[in-house]
Each structure stands twice: as C-alpha cells, then as structure tokens.
Enzyme design. Structure first.
Site, PDB file in Angstrom:
ATOM      1  N   CYS A 188       0.735  -0.879   0.072  1.00 16.60           N
ATOM      2  CA  CYS A 188      -0.105   0.194   0.094  1.00 16.60           C
ATOM      3  C   CYS A 188       0.903   1.348  -0.002  1.00 16.60           C
ATOM      4  CB  CYS A 188      -0.739   0.014   1.191  1.00 16.60           C
ATOM      5  SG  CYS A 188      -1.718   1.507   1.788  1.00 16.60           S
ATOM      6  N   CYS A 237      -0.153   3.656   2.725  1.00 24.16           N
ATOM      7  CA  CYS A 237       0.635   3.011   4.090  1.00 24.16           C
ATOM      8  C   CYS A 237       1.922   3.608   4.388  1.00 24.16           C
ATOM      9  CB  CYS A 237       0.311   1.554   4.160  1.00 24.16           C
ATOM     10  SG  CYS A 237      -1.309   1.162   4.097  1.00 24.16           S
TER      11      CYS A 237
END
Length: 105
Positions: A29, A32
């Site tokens: 991600c 993230c």
C-alpha cells in the site's frame, strides 16, 4: 507500534478498558508508506496510548468484521468495541490523523 498477527491476540488487545489504537495497513500500500513517514511524530505525541498495527492481508476476517474497506485506516477500540474509525480517504495528512485522534480520544 506492536504488530498483531493472530485473531486471538487482536481480540485480547482490543478488550482493554483503556483506548487502544490500531492501524490497518498492507505491505503493498503506497498510502500506508506515506503515513509511515509522519506517524512517528504522532506516536510520540500520543504515547500515553497503546498503538498496534494489523496487516490487512494477514487478518482479512478482522478487517472485514470492522469494515476496514480502505487502508491505511486507524481504528480506536475500548472494551472490545470499535469507538472510532478514520477511513483511508481521510488519513492522508498528519493534520487529518491528529484531528481524528483529538476528536476521538
């Protein structure tokens, strides 16, 4: 931030009578990774709370149960119940995360 790898550990952790903050993320991600660049300062500011992270891909049943549709998401639990949820769409900046924590804790 301590990683949670099992459903049992997750359930035990969120049963606390103090607020527990859980960040849901995944290795692939990009958002993230972006959050990881600023979350350290927030962890220092909110160091009176217990912080954990869960890899959404490792525990998909937990993510589904608590309606984590996007990552990163930050959830606050107390006494085994979800008290607040910062969805990934609103977790792009340190200011958004701090506003959520101030309003939710």
């Amino acid at each position: 931030m301590e990683a949670i790898h099992t459903t049992d550990k997750f359930n035990e952790t969120i049963a606390s009578d103090r607020p527990v903050i859980v960040k849901f993320e995944a290795d692939w991600c990009p958002d993230c990774k972006r959050m990881d660049m600023f979350i350290g300062d927030i962890l220092e500011e909110y160091n009176g709370y217990d912080w954990y992270n869960v890899n959404r891909d490792e525990l998909p049943e937990i993510a589904e149960k608590y309606e984590v549709m996007g990552i990163p998401s930050i959830l606050i639990f107390k006494d085994g119940n979800k008290k607040a949820h910062l969805h990934s769409a609103n977790a792009k900046t340190p200011e958004e995360v701090e506003e959520f924590l101030q309003a939710s804790l």
